[in-house]
Design a protein around this motif. Structure first.
Motif: not given
Length: 207
Positions: A144, A148, A178-184, A186-187, A190
């Motif tokens: 992550d 970034s 939790d994917p929300e813990d790693f937003p970059h 996650k993007k 996707k």
């Protein structure tokens, strides 16, 4: 023509993606690891380590067949064969290679052990599960931070580092993350999952 010996694992999907991305002609040979086909004498001649994937390139560098096992080695071979997904310049090439090795030395072993002890082991060992789950979370954090600062692991261009890593990391919930813990991350997951070549690669064993 490339003969690909494979199964539906993250390491298998790496090569499915690479072949779909490069457009090289290939044919699938399914090696059912659940049925232990990887230990057959015929397959051991191709891969002495009895793992998937492996390839036989019928159009090797000297015009004859060449056999390669280990997914990282296959990715490097195919990148150099096609001139794609591995920069030629020294510094960008080094960035891609270091993240490829990060996958080979960290993501694969740790994620594999985490999944095994969480989902497949005959005995649930809390210490072991906790140890590997925490390490997987740490590695997602390393990714992550890297993502970034750039679109892809090796920099701004999609590369064999992403191809190697995505199949292992595309489903954080499988490792109790939790994917929300790693937003970059996650993007990035996707973005890669939306590539038509990747969608096709995940279906190559369906036939």
């Amino acid at each position: 023509m490339i003969d690909l010996y494979t199964w539906g694992t993250p390491n298998g999907h790496k090569i499915h993606i690479m072949l779909e991305e490069t457009g090289l002609p290939y044919r699938i040979h399914k090696v059912d690891i659940g049925a232990k086909e990887q230990f057959s004498p015929e397959y051991v001649k191709i891969n002495p380590n009895s793992k998937i994937p492996a390839i036989i390139d019928r159009d090797g560098p000297d015009g004859g067949p060449v056999t390669i096992f280990e997914s990282g080695a296959i990715l490097l071979y195919l990148a150099e064969k096609t001139g794609r997904f591995l920069p030629a310049e020294d510094e960008p090439r080094a960035r891609v290679l270091e993240w490829l090795m990060f996958q080979m030395g960290n993501i694969g072993p740790m994620f594999g052990q985490c999944y095994h002890f969480r989902s497949s082991a005959p005995e649930r060992i809390p210490y072991t599960i906790d140890r590997y789950t925490r390490e997987v979370g740490r590695l997602y954090g390393v990714m992550d931070k890297r993502l970034s600062t750039g679109a892809y692991l090796g920099g701004e261009e999609f590369s064999i580092a992403d191809i190697a890593t995505w199949p292992w990391t595309k489903n954080p919930a499988a490792y109790d993350q939790d994917p929300e813990d790693f937003p970059h991350v996650k993007k990035w997951i996707k973005k890669i999952s939306e590539r038509p070549t990747v969608k096709r690669a995940l279906r190559v064993l369906d036939a």
